[in-house]
Design a protein around this motif. Structure first.
Motif, PDB file in Angstrom:
ATOM      1  N   PHE A 178      -9.604 -14.587  14.931  1.00 56.53           N
ATOM      2  CA  PHE A 178      -8.421 -14.496  14.065  1.00 56.53           C
ATOM      3  C   PHE A 178      -7.258 -13.898  14.842  1.00 56.53           C
ATOM      4  N   THR A 179      -6.055 -14.355  14.511  1.00 58.66           N
ATOM      5  CA  THR A 179      -4.844 -13.811  15.120  1.00 58.66           C
ATOM      6  C   THR A 179      -3.809 -13.532  14.036  1.00 58.66           C
ATOM      7  N   ILE A 180      -3.345 -12.297  13.996  1.00 58.86           N
ATOM      8  CA  ILE A 180      -2.305 -11.917  13.049  1.00 58.86           C
ATOM      9  C   ILE A 180      -0.951 -11.975  13.741  1.00 58.86           C
ATOM     10  N   SER A 181       0.066 -12.402  13.000  1.00 58.22           N
ATOM     11  CA  SER A 181       1.416 -12.444  13.549  1.00 58.22           C
ATOM     12  C   SER A 181       2.412 -12.324  12.409  1.00 58.22           C
ATOM     13  N   ARG A 182       3.670 -12.133  12.755  1.00 61.78           N
ATOM     14  CA  ARG A 182       4.713 -12.051  11.732  1.00 61.78           C
ATOM     15  C   ARG A 182       6.018 -12.587  12.293  1.00 61.78           C
ATOM     16  N   ASP A 183       6.854 -13.082  11.385  1.00 60.72           N
ATOM     17  CA  ASP A 183       8.193 -13.547  11.723  1.00 60.72           C
ATOM     18  C   ASP A 183       9.152 -12.794  10.822  1.00 60.72           C
ATOM     19  N   ASN A 184       9.764 -11.751  11.351  1.00 59.38           N
ATOM     20  CA  ASN A 184      10.633 -10.919  10.516  1.00 59.38           C
ATOM     21  C   ASN A 184      11.880 -11.658  10.061  1.00 59.38           C
ATOM     22  N   ALA A 185      12.281 -12.681  10.797  1.00 61.36           N
ATOM     23  CA  ALA A 185      13.438 -13.482  10.376  1.00 61.36           C
ATOM     24  C   ALA A 185      13.124 -14.299   9.131  1.00 61.36           C
ATOM     25  N   ALA A 232       1.572  -4.757   2.225  1.00 58.70           N
ATOM     26  CA  ALA A 232       2.714  -4.174   2.939  1.00 58.70           C
ATOM     27  C   ALA A 232       2.681  -2.665   2.732  1.00 58.70           C
ATOM     28  N   ARG A 233       2.932  -1.928   3.807  1.00 59.22           N
ATOM     29  CA  ARG A 233       2.921  -0.465   3.704  1.00 59.22           C
ATOM     30  C   ARG A 233       4.145   0.113   4.395  1.00 59.22           C
ATOM     31  N   ALA A 234       4.901   0.929   3.654  1.00 59.78           N
ATOM     32  CA  ALA A 234       6.096   1.572   4.192  1.00 59.78           C
ATOM     33  C   ALA A 234       5.716   2.832   4.967  1.00 59.78           C
ATOM     34  N   PRO A 235       6.594   3.303   5.846  1.00 52.90           N
ATOM     35  CA  PRO A 235       6.325   4.559   6.558  1.00 52.90           C
ATOM     36  C   PRO A 235       6.098   5.734   5.626  1.00 52.90           C
ATOM     37  N   TRP A 236       6.681   5.672   4.419  1.00 49.03           N
ATOM     38  CA  TRP A 236       6.487   6.739   3.448  1.00 49.03           C
ATOM     39  C   TRP A 236       5.317   6.436   2.527  1.00 49.03           C
ATOM     40  N   ASN A 237       4.482   5.497   2.914  1.00 49.01           N
ATOM     41  CA  ASN A 237       3.190   5.191   2.280  1.00 49.01           C
ATOM     42  C   ASN A 237       3.237   4.382   0.991  1.00 49.01           C
ATOM     43  N   ILE A 288      -0.749  -5.304  11.570  1.00 50.99           N
ATOM     44  CA  ILE A 288       0.343  -5.508  12.509  1.00 50.99           C
ATOM     45  C   ILE A 288       1.483  -4.581  12.135  1.00 50.99           C
ATOM     46  N   THR A 289       2.135  -3.982  13.125  1.00 47.54           N
ATOM     47  CA  THR A 289       3.226  -3.058  12.841  1.00 47.54           C
ATOM     48  C   THR A 289       4.497  -3.831  12.466  1.00 47.54           C
ATOM     49  N   GLY A 290       5.496  -3.093  12.024  1.00 47.65           N
ATOM     50  CA  GLY A 290       6.745  -3.716  11.603  1.00 47.65           C
ATOM     51  C   GLY A 290       7.443  -4.489  12.716  1.00 47.65           C
ATOM     52  N   THR A 291       7.270  -4.023  13.944  1.00 48.39           N
ATOM     53  CA  THR A 291       7.904  -4.690  15.082  1.00 48.39           C
ATOM     54  C   THR A 291       7.021  -5.765  15.695  1.00 48.39           C
ATOM     55  N   GLY A 292       5.830  -5.959  15.167  1.00 49.41           N
ATOM     56  CA  GLY A 292       4.953  -7.002  15.677  1.00 49.41           C
ATOM     57  C   GLY A 292       3.902  -6.533  16.654  1.00 49.41           C
ATOM     58  N   GLY A 293       3.824  -5.216  16.872  1.00 54.77           N
ATOM     59  CA  GLY A 293       2.758  -4.704  17.710  1.00 54.77           C
ATOM     60  C   GLY A 293       1.427  -4.804  16.983  1.00 54.77           C
ATOM     61  N   ILE A 294       0.418  -5.208  17.665  1.00 60.91           N
ATOM     62  CA  ILE A 294      -0.876  -5.404  17.029  1.00 60.91           C
ATOM     63  C   ILE A 294      -1.579  -4.065  16.853  1.00 60.91           C
ATOM     64  N   PHE A 331      11.454  -6.163   4.964  1.00 63.86           N
ATOM     65  CA  PHE A 331      10.161  -6.567   5.523  1.00 63.86           C
ATOM     66  C   PHE A 331       9.881  -5.895   6.866  1.00 63.86           C
ATOM     67  N   SER A 332      10.873  -5.833   7.736  1.00 71.76           N
ATOM     68  CA  SER A 332      10.646  -5.343   9.099  1.00 71.76           C
ATOM     69  C   SER A 332      10.307  -3.860   9.149  1.00 71.76           C
ATOM     70  N   ARG A 333      10.549  -3.131   8.082  1.00 69.97           N
ATOM     71  CA  ARG A 333      10.242  -1.693   8.048  1.00 69.97           C
ATOM     72  C   ARG A 333       8.808  -1.416   7.643  1.00 69.97           C
ATOM     73  N   TYR A 334       8.107  -2.445   7.232  1.00 72.54           N
ATOM     74  CA  TYR A 334       6.767  -2.284   6.705  1.00 72.54           C
ATOM     75  C   TYR A 334       5.721  -2.812   7.684  1.00 72.54           C
ATOM     76  N   SER A 335       4.666  -2.033   7.885  1.00 74.99           N
ATOM     77  CA  SER A 335       3.504  -2.593   8.554  1.00 74.99           C
ATOM     78  C   SER A 335       2.798  -3.511   7.554  1.00 74.99           C
ATOM     79  N   MET A 336       2.098  -4.488   8.085  1.00 76.40           N
ATOM     80  CA  MET A 336       1.455  -5.481   7.242  1.00 76.40           C
ATOM     81  C   MET A 336      -0.014  -5.602   7.610  1.00 76.40           C
ATOM     82  N   SER A 337      -0.807  -5.936   6.630  1.00 75.38           N
ATOM     83  CA  SER A 337      -2.238  -6.074   6.861  1.00 75.38           C
ATOM     84  C   SER A 337      -2.789  -7.247   6.067  1.00 75.38           C
ATOM     85  N   TRP A 338      -3.873  -7.790   6.569  1.00 74.19           N
ATOM     86  CA  TRP A 338      -4.697  -8.740   5.813  1.00 74.19           C
ATOM     87  C   TRP A 338      -6.002  -8.028   5.465  1.00 74.19           C
TER      88      TRP A 338
END
Length: 117
Positions: free
Chosen positions: A68-75, A98-103, A51-57, A29-36
């Motif tokens: 609206f506020t997007i967030s993630r809990d990688n744990a 979910a989107r991986a760095p390799w698309n 939101i990026t994989g590390t939680g950067g907006i 999960f943490s390697r993927y950027s996420m979107s709504w």
């Protein structure tokens, strides 16, 4: 097996709030950027928030900025969308992606949000 499962949708009155969740499994999960995204009847699917994989907006659609506020809990392998001050025009099916760095991309099945009095 990759799964993205949205939950938290429902019927809410204008001005109300909902919190959507997207539970992920089957990938790192943490390697993927996420979107709504959302899709209203008769309209194209549109990006709501990112939101990026590390939680950067990344960004928000202009129509939801400040509400609206997007967030993630990688744990917990889970992403959230806190939606406040909801408007009838927010009515749509909301999807997580979910989107991986390799698309590589994965989509959830969607959850219905209806804002109506």
């Amino acid at each position: 097996q990759v799964q993205l499962v949205e939950s938290g949708g429902g019927l809410v009155q204008p001005g109300g709030s909902l919190r959507l969740s997207c539970a992920a499994s089957g990938f790192t999960f943490s390697r993927y950027s996420m979107s709504w995204y959302r899709q209203a009847p008769g309209k194209e699917r549109e990006l709501v928030a990112f939101i990026t994989g590390t939680g950067g907006i990344g960004n928000y659609a202009d129509s939801v900025k400040g509400r609206f506020t997007i967030s993630r809990d990688n744990a917990k392998n889970t992403m959230y969308l806190q939606m406040n001050s909801l408007k009838p025009e927010d009515t749509a099916v909301y999807y997580c992606k979910a989107r991986a760095p390799w698309n590589t991309e994965y989509w959830g099945q969607g959850t219905q949000v209806t804002v109506s009095s």
